[in-house]
Design an enzyme around this catalytic site. Structure first.
Site: not given
Ligand code: WQD
Length: 338
Positions: A124-125, A148, A152
Site C-alpha cells: 500500500s502507498a 496498518y 505492510k
Molecule cells: C480519501 C479521501 C479523506 C471518507 C486509505 C488508507 C490506504 C488505503 C486506501 C488500504 C481523503 C476523504 C474519506 C469520508 C472524506 N487502504 N474522505 N469523507 O485515507 O487516502 O487511504 O484507503 O490499503 O492505506 O490509508 O482513503 O478513501 O479513506 O480517503 O472526506 O467519509 O477522502 O479525507 O481525503 P485514504 P479514503
C-alpha cells in the site's frame, strides 16, 4: 498458471480472480471470510463461467495454509489477506501485527513447504507516510504513520529478506494507491462490513439511500478546491496490474516494489461531482474538520509499472463512478441482499 490467492474472496481479490479466470489461469482462493462475503465466489463463477478452488481458512493457521498450498501446488501466490483499516489499526495494533505480519510469516513457511518461490504482495502507498515530494516514486522514503502501514512495510521487508536468502525466489510488492470501482457487470464490488471508512463506498451508500450525507474531512487543504486529493485506481486496472506482475515474477528473481496508481489526482469534491453525474443521484455533503492522519495530497509516479510490467491504468474517474454505481444500485445492501 496456477495461482494461490490469499484473501481471494475480498473486494480486490474477487476482481483479481475474475481477471485470472478470464485469462485461463487456474486459481485456488484461501480466505477466512472475515471481510468477504461467501456470496462473492459464486458471483465470480457467474461472471466467468469458470470454476476454481475455495479453501476457508486463516492465514495465521500454518497447518491449514501448508495443506492447501501443498495440495494445489501453485506456481505463484498473490497475497491479499490482511486487515486494512487505518483507524482500527491505531486502536488495535497487536491485532494488525498478529494478523498481517504473523500471517505473512506463516504464508512464507507454507510456500517453502509447497516448493513455491514466487509471490505478488498486496502492499500500500501508506508505507510512504507524509510526502517529502510528489508524486511518490518507489525510491521515496518509507515512513508509515500508523500500525496498518507499519505492518505492510514490515511484510515488504520480510519478503525482501526471504528473497535475499533464496536465489531463485521472486517477489513483486504492489503498492496500491486508492482502489475504487467495480466490475462492469455489477455482480461484484466493495461491500464494507460496517460504516465505510473510505470515500467511494461511503458516497455510493449515500447515493443508494443507505447514508444521509457525506462528511467531507477538511476543505482547507492546499488543493484545487480545498478538499483532499488522491490517486484513485479502478479495481479492474488494479487487478490487471497483478496479472501483469505474474510473468515478471516468473521471469525474474529478487524483490521489486512497484506503485499501482494512475499518476493523476481527484479531490473529494471532484469525486462527489463525478458520482452525481454517473448516478444521477444527489450526494448531500457537509464540510467537517480534517481527519487525523490524513495528508492533503497523495499521487503515484506510475512509470516503473509501465516500464517493468508494461501496465498502465486504462479507466478514468467517470468509469470508476459508473461501475461503482452499477454495483451499488444493483446491490443496495451489498452481498447480504442476494
Ligand atoms: C480519501 C479521501 C479523506 C471518507 C486509505 C488508507 C490506504 C488505503 C486506501 C488500504 C481523503 C476523504 C474519506 C469520508 C472524506 N487502504 N474522505 N469523507 O485515507 O487516502 O487511504 O484507503 O490499503 O492505506 O490509508 O482513503 O478513501 O479513506 O480517503 O472526506 O467519509 O477522502 O479525507 O481525503 P485514504 P479514503
Amino acid at each position: 498458471m496456477k495461482v494461490f490467492l490469499t484473501g481471494g474472496a475480498g473486494y480486490i481479490g474477487s476482481h483479481i480472480l475474475t481477471e485470472l479466470l478470464a485469462e485461463g489461469h487456474e486459481a485456488c482462493l484461501f480466505d477466512n471470510f472475515s471481510n468477504a462475503s461467501p456470496a462473492a465466489p459464486a458471483r465470480v463463477r457467474r461472471i466467468t463461467n469458470r470454476d476454481f478452488e475455495v479453501v476457508e481458512g486463516d492465514i495465521r493457521d500454518g497447518a491449514a495454509l501448508t495443506d492447501a498450498m501443498t495440495q494445489f501446488a501453485p506456481d505463484v501466490v498473490i497475497h491479499l489477506a490482511g486487515l486494512k483499516a487505518v483507524g482500527e489499526s491505531t486502536a488495535k495494533p497487536l491485532m494488525y501485527y498478529e494478523n498481517n505480519v504473523q500471517g505473512s510469516v506463516a504464508l512464507l513457511h507454507a510456500m517453502e513447504a509447497a516448493g513455491c518461490q514466487r509471490i505478488v504482495f498486496s502492499s500500500s502507498a501508506t508505507v510512504y507516510g507524509v510526502p517529502k515530494y510528489l508524486p511518490f516514486d518507489e525510491a521515496h522514503p518509507l515512513a508509515p504513520t500508523n500500525p496498518y502501514g507499519r505492518s505492510k512495510l514490515m511484510i515488504e521487508e520480510m519478503i525482501g529478506d526471504w528473497c535475499a536468502a533464496r536465489p531463485d525466489a521472486s517477489a513483486v510488492l504492489l503498492r496500491y494507491f486508492n482502489p475504487v470501482g467495480a466490475h462492469a457487470s455489477g455482480q461484484i464490488g466493495e461491500d464494507p462490513n460496517d460504516i465505510p471508512n473510505n470515500l467511494m463506498p461511503f458516497i455510493a451508500q449515500v447515493a443508494v439511500g443507505r447514508r444521509d450525507a457525506l462528511q467531507v474531512f477538511g476543505t482547507d487543504y492546499d488543493t484545487r478546491d480545498g478538499s483532499g486529493e488522491r490517486d484513485y485506481i479502478h479495481v479492474v486496472d488494479l487487478a490487471r496490474a497483478h496479472l501483469a506482475a505474474l510473468p515478471y515474477c516468473m521471469e525474474n528473481t529478487g524483490c521489486e516494489p512497484i506503485n499501482v496508481g494512475t499518476g493523476g489526482g481527484v479531490t473529494v469534491l471532484e469525486m462527489v461531482a463525478a458520482f452525481q453525474a454517473a448516478s444521477g443521484r444527489d450526494i448531500p455533503w457537509n464540510a467537517v474538520g480534517r481527519r487525523a492522519g490524513d495528508v492533503a495530497i497523495s499521487l503515484a509516479d506510475a512509470t516503473k509499472a509501465a516500464k517493468l510490467l508494461n501496465w498502465t491504468a486504462q479507466y478514468d474517474v467517470n468509469a470508476m463512478c459508473a461501475d461503482t454505481w452499477a454495483w451499488q444500485s444493483a446491490n443496495p445492501q451489498g452481498y447480504e441482499e442476494s
